[in-house]
Design a protein around this motif. Structure first.
Motif, PDB file in Angstrom:
ATOM      1  N   LEU A 162      43.746  37.051  21.010  1.00 11.36           N
ATOM      2  CA  LEU A 162      43.503  35.623  20.809  1.00 11.36           C
ATOM      3  C   LEU A 162      42.630  35.379  19.585  1.00 11.36           C
ATOM      4  O   LEU A 162      41.529  35.939  19.453  1.00 11.36           O
ATOM      5  CB  LEU A 162      42.826  35.045  22.052  1.00 11.36           C
ATOM      6  N   ALA A 163      43.072  34.527  18.688  1.00  9.48           N
ATOM      7  CA  ALA A 163      42.263  34.130  17.536  1.00  9.48           C
ATOM      8  C   ALA A 163      41.018  33.403  18.025  1.00  9.48           C
ATOM      9  O   ALA A 163      41.089  32.540  18.899  1.00  9.48           O
ATOM     10  CB  ALA A 163      43.070  33.219  16.619  1.00  9.48           C
ATOM     11  N   GLY A 164      39.870  33.761  17.462  1.00  7.21           N
ATOM     12  CA  GLY A 164      38.618  33.158  17.884  1.00  7.21           C
ATOM     13  C   GLY A 164      37.797  34.050  18.782  1.00  7.21           C
ATOM     14  O   GLY A 164      36.591  33.845  18.927  1.00  7.21           O
ATOM     15  N   ILE A 165      38.418  35.028  19.407  1.00  8.89           N
ATOM     16  CA  ILE A 165      37.704  36.050  20.165  1.00  8.89           C
ATOM     17  C   ILE A 165      37.448  37.225  19.225  1.00  8.89           C
ATOM     18  O   ILE A 165      38.376  37.771  18.634  1.00  8.89           O
ATOM     19  CB  ILE A 165      38.504  36.526  21.398  1.00  8.89           C
ATOM     20  N   ASP A 166      36.194  37.600  19.080  1.00 11.47           N
ATOM     21  CA  ASP A 166      35.832  38.655  18.128  1.00 11.47           C
ATOM     22  C   ASP A 166      35.749  40.036  18.756  1.00 11.47           C
ATOM     23  O   ASP A 166      35.760  41.037  18.035  1.00 11.47           O
ATOM     24  CB  ASP A 166      34.482  38.333  17.483  1.00 11.47           C
ATOM     25  N   GLY A 167      35.605  40.093  20.066  1.00 10.37           N
ATOM     26  CA  GLY A 167      35.467  41.407  20.671  1.00 10.37           C
ATOM     27  C   GLY A 167      35.529  41.368  22.178  1.00 10.37           C
ATOM     28  O   GLY A 167      35.442  40.302  22.806  1.00 10.37           O
ATOM     29  N   LEU A 168      35.691  42.556  22.741  1.00 13.56           N
ATOM     30  CA  LEU A 168      35.650  42.757  24.181  1.00 13.56           C
ATOM     31  C   LEU A 168      34.463  43.658  24.502  1.00 13.56           C
ATOM     32  O   LEU A 168      34.190  44.614  23.788  1.00 13.56           O
ATOM     33  CB  LEU A 168      36.931  43.444  24.679  1.00 13.56           C
ATOM     34  N   MET A 169      33.774  43.324  25.578  1.00 12.93           N
ATOM     35  CA  MET A 169      32.670  44.157  26.048  1.00 12.93           C
ATOM     36  C   MET A 169      32.856  44.408  27.535  1.00 12.93           C
ATOM     37  O   MET A 169      33.255  43.504  28.277  1.00 12.93           O
ATOM     38  CB  MET A 169      31.319  43.498  25.776  1.00 12.93           C
ATOM     39  N   ILE A 170      32.568  45.614  27.964  1.00 10.07           N
ATOM     40  CA  ILE A 170      32.708  45.974  29.373  1.00 10.07           C
ATOM     41  C   ILE A 170      31.367  45.871  30.075  1.00 10.07           C
ATOM     42  O   ILE A 170      30.359  46.403  29.590  1.00 10.07           O
ATOM     43  CB  ILE A 170      33.266  47.391  29.521  1.00 10.07           C
ATOM     44  N   GLY A 171      31.350  45.182  31.213  1.00 10.26           N
ATOM     45  CA  GLY A 171      30.233  45.265  32.134  1.00 10.26           C
ATOM     46  C   GLY A 171      30.508  46.442  33.055  1.00 10.26           C
ATOM     47  O   GLY A 171      31.298  46.339  33.993  1.00 10.26           O
ATOM     48  N   SER A 172      29.891  47.579  32.760  1.00 12.47           N
ATOM     49  CA  SER A 172      30.305  48.855  33.340  1.00 12.47           C
ATOM     50  C   SER A 172      30.254  48.875  34.862  1.00 12.47           C
ATOM     51  O   SER A 172      31.221  49.277  35.524  1.00 12.47           O
ATOM     52  CB  SER A 172      29.428  49.982  32.783  1.00 12.47           C
ATOM     53  N   ASN A 173      29.149  48.465  35.431  1.00 11.67           N
ATOM     54  CA  ASN A 173      29.010  48.541  36.888  1.00 11.67           C
ATOM     55  C   ASN A 173      29.931  47.561  37.601  1.00 11.67           C
ATOM     56  O   ASN A 173      30.539  47.899  38.625  1.00 11.67           O
ATOM     57  CB  ASN A 173      27.554  48.301  37.289  1.00 11.67           C
TER      58      ASN A 173
END
Length: 257
Positions: A162-173
């Motif tokens: 998606l344009a406008g989303i710069d990254g993905l981050m995981i909430g590990s737990n």
């Protein structure tokens, strides 16, 4: 397996601020070499006033400050950017529709529909022409979606595209718990989920990060899959661990007298 893993210098290392909501945290993080700060507004007491103070201090210190808001429906998603955060981290992004709504709130036209604010901290509060304000904001703002559920995992590729989303981050737990492995971040199934999310981010040229990984899992489970943002710990953990070490040292010394 490790031949293509980025070096530790390739990944920015962040400190989460969860409780100690003062500008002194910026000075400590800057002095000790952290690359960015995450102000955690999802859990605990920190609100917009403290976020603003820390963000403006971060801008002056040259230390990027991200705000983690309460979720996709948070009323503060755009306000944290108005208040000086260089980026917003949105937890519990489970669907493409939620990601689109986040982009609508955080990006100016034509990508989104963010309302035009007054003078911003990023310009030193100098009133500048609207076109200049938009151009600078769009060039520097980062919008990161946290993937913490099975549905988010399934939608990760579409969210990353998606344009406008710069990254993905995981909430590990949270992700480990959501896919059936509470407290077992290193489980093979959890590792495969990390791989899928990292691959989705890399496929679409987006950032990939992790929060909540213990140090012994960072190389295998984050860097190995292209992570360039690692939230290493939070200030309360640092205080607690430092207090434990200091007490152990001094107890040993005094008991020998």
């Amino acid at each position: 397996m490790h031949q293509n893993v980025p070096s530790s210098r390739a990944a920015a290392i962040g400190l989460a601020i969860c409780v100690m909501n003062t500008v002194e945290t910026v000075a400590v993080a800057r002095r000790t070499g952290f690359d960015f700060i995450v102000v955690d507004m999802e859990h605990g007491r920190i609100g917009l006033d403290s976020l603003t103070d820390i963000s403006v201090a971060g801008l002056l210190a040259g230390l990027p400050v991200y705000a983690r808001v309460t979720g996709p429906s948070s009323p503060d998603i755009a306000r944290v950017l108005d208040c000086g955060a260089i980026g917003v981290i949105v937890p519990h992004v489970d669907t493409l529709e939620q990601a689109r709504a986040i982009v609508e709130k955080t990006r100016f036209l034509p990508t989104g529909g963010r309302a035009l604010p007054g003078p911003l901290a990023m310009t030193g509060f100098e009133p500048v022409p609207v076109a200049e304000l938009i151009a600078k904001a769009e060039a520097t703002t980062r919008v990161i979606a946290m993937i913490e559920s099975r549905s988010g995992l399934d939608a990760a590729d579409d969210i990353a595209a998606l344009a406008g989303i710069d990254g993905l981050m995981i909430g590990s737990n949270d992700l480990a718990a959501a896919i059936g492995h509470v407290g077992d971040i290193g489980h093979d199934v959890v590792q495969q989920a990390f791989r899928r999310i990292g691959a989705a981010a890399m496929r679409h040229g987006k950032s990939f990060g992790a929060m909540g990984l213990p140090p012994d899992r960072v190389r295998e489970q984050a860097l190995a899959f292209g992570a360039d943002m690692i939230v290493a710990t939070n200030e309360i953990n640092l205080l607690f661990e430092g207090a434990q070490r200091t007490m152990a040292d001094f107890r040993q010394i005094t008991e020998q007298v």
